[in-house]
Design an enzyme around this catalytic site. Structure first.
Site, PDB file in Angstrom:
ATOM      1  N   LYS A  36       0.812  -1.230   0.000  1.00  0.00           N
ATOM      2  CA  LYS A  36       0.000   0.000   0.000  1.00  0.00           C
ATOM      3  C   LYS A  36       0.841   1.274   0.000  1.00  0.00           C
ATOM      4  CE  LYS A  36      -0.880   0.592   4.884  1.00  0.00           C
ATOM      5  NZ  LYS A  36      -1.180  -0.338   5.975  1.00  0.00           N
ATOM      6  N   ARG A 131      -7.859   0.704  16.041  1.00  0.00           N
ATOM      7  CA  ARG A 131      -8.238   0.972  14.665  1.00  0.00           C
ATOM      8  C   ARG A 131      -9.277  -0.102  14.338  1.00  0.00           C
ATOM      9  NH1 ARG A 131      -4.100   1.455   9.615  1.00  0.00           N
ATOM     10  NH2 ARG A 131      -4.676  -0.739   9.417  1.00  0.00           N
TER      11      ARG A 131
HETATM   12  C1  LIG Z   1      -0.428  -1.134   6.479  1.00  0.00           C
HETATM   13  C2  LIG Z   1      -0.817  -2.397   7.094  1.00  0.00           C
HETATM   14  C3  LIG Z   1       0.155  -3.374   7.356  1.00  0.00           C
HETATM   15  C4  LIG Z   1       1.622  -3.170   7.049  1.00  0.00           C
HETATM   16  O1  LIG Z   1       2.208  -2.271   7.948  1.00  0.00           O
HETATM   17  P1  LIG Z   1       3.769  -1.927   7.891  1.00  0.00           P
HETATM   18  O2  LIG Z   1       3.995  -1.082   9.080  1.00  0.00           O
HETATM   19  O3  LIG Z   1       4.013  -1.208   6.617  1.00  0.00           O
HETATM   20  O4  LIG Z   1       4.499  -3.214   7.958  1.00  0.00           O
HETATM   21  C5  LIG Z   1      -0.274  -4.555   7.914  1.00  0.00           C
HETATM   22  N1  LIG Z   1      -1.575  -4.779   8.212  1.00  0.00           N
HETATM   23  C6  LIG Z   1      -2.529  -3.862   7.987  1.00  0.00           C
HETATM   24  C7  LIG Z   1      -3.926  -4.160   8.345  1.00  0.00           C
HETATM   25  C8  LIG Z   1      -2.179  -2.646   7.422  1.00  0.00           C
HETATM   26  O5  LIG Z   1      -3.138  -1.735   7.207  1.00  0.00           O
END
Ligand SMILES: *Cc1c(COP(=O)(O)O)cnc(C)c1O
Length: 355
Positions: A36, A131
């Protein structure tokens, strides 16, 4: 070559991804590569697949669709709880989605049945970061509701910490998720393929724990791209922290006062600048600004200092560097800066491969 441009070193990304996959694999934990922050960039997605990562996750269907249409050979996970209004494309483009609302899963079921498809889901559990996620006390009832749905297969549970509330994934949280997985498997006579314990913030827990319990999966983005863990942003051993470089260009360079003169009012963004008087300095303007990147997330690679920025300009104190018009100036990016530079249509992406 024109600027601003983001140089993406695919060789370093592959190295980081392979190293992390091996590290986490040493205690039986599989890695999902999260795309992402790079907006589902297809070259980067291919690099992750080349590293041996076979499951990719993104928070947006538009990114998953792009990767899939580009022929990236992976399973795709939608990270963000699906929008009710997008349920049909979720079933169409994602193999798995993370969910926390039964009404959404019901809608996914409807479209899965319509399309003669099976959509896999992972139920997210709230463990304190506040969250996404079901309250643990609602998990059992939700599983009950989900297992009867046609076209839906429950393949796991997961949690996400250290994103909004800054809550640390520790031994207690991971132990609790493990025990929830055990309870569900026992009560419903099923095996959960994924017990997904978190993200790049789980590194310290992973290194210190003697027993990972039932946790068999992590969803990793930032550690792969920026080579750090995310509780303290410490660089990780053997990883590159400079896989991405923002290259900008000097468009004005003059000796000027450090202190603005005249009567102080608001700047372009409604703030009243507080400026320190350092006497006469060399001020260079770079042809890059907030339309290109989150300037507060940039760190210069050379000894210069960022004085301020507006939509299209960054002003730096060149200090001892004799910056001339046309010179290139390079920056490291933090997570927010990387996200914004990848998102901005004004920033050219250039892929390199040398180590
Ligand atoms: C963005 C995200 C991750 C990855 O997080 P990083 O800190 O980039 O490793 C994992 N799980 C969810 C649900 C996310 O939204």
């Amino acid at each position: 070559m024109t600027t601003p441009r983001l140089e993406v070193n695919l060789g370093k990304i592959v190295h980081n991804a392979k190293t992390l996959k091996e590290l986490y694999g040493s205690k039986g934990i599989g890695v999902i590569g999260v795309t992402k922050v790079v907006c589902g960039d297809t070259n980067i997605a291919e690099a992750l697949v080349e590293s041996g990562i076979s499951v990719l996750a993104d928070s947006r269907i538009a990114n998953i669709r792009r990767m899939r249409n580009a022929g990236v050979q992976a399973q795709f996970v939608l990270l963000r709880t699906p929008l009710l209004s997008q349920a049909e494309s979720v079933v169409k483009y994602a193999d798995i989605s993370l969910n926390s609302e039964l009404s959404v899963v019901k809608r996914l079921s409807k479209f899965a049945v319509n399309n003669n498809a099976t959509h896999k889901i992972i139920l997210m559990v709230e463990l304190g970061d506040l969250r996404e996620g079901l309250m643990p006390s609602d998990l059992e009832d939700t599983v009950k509701g989900v297992v009867g749905l046609e076209g839906i297969e429950l393949v796991g549970i997961g949690t996400n910490l250290a994103c909004l509330g800054g809550i640390k994934p520790d031994e207690e949280k991971m132990g609790y998720l493990s025990s929830l997985a055990g309870d569900i498997e026992e009560k419903f006579g099923m095996t959960l393929e994924f017990v997904s314990g978190g993200n790049s913030a789980n590194y310290n827990w992973f290194m210190s724990t003697k027993d990972v319990g039932r946790i068999n999966n992590l969803r990793i983005g930032e550690s792969i791209y920026l080579g750090c863990e995310t509780l303290y942003r410490k660089p990780l051993p053997q990883l590159f922290t400079d896989a991405f470089t923002l290259v900008t260009e000097v468009i004005e360079s003059k000796i000027k006062p450090s202190l603005p003169y005249g009567e102080f009012c608001q700047d372009a963004f409604g703030n009243v600048p507080g400026v320190q008087d350092r006497g006469q300095i060399r001020r260079a303007i770079l042809g890059v600004g907030l339309q290109d990147v989150l300037v507060s997330g940039l760190t210069p690679r050379s000894d210069i200092g960022i004085l301020g920025a507006s939509s299209d300009h960054i002003i730096v104190n060149a200090k001892q560097t004799d910056l001339k018009v046309g010179n290139e100036v390079k920056f490291n990016l933090n997570y927010g800066a990387l996200l914004s530079a990848m998102t901005s249509p004004y920033v050219i992406k250039k892929y390199v491969n040398d180590l």
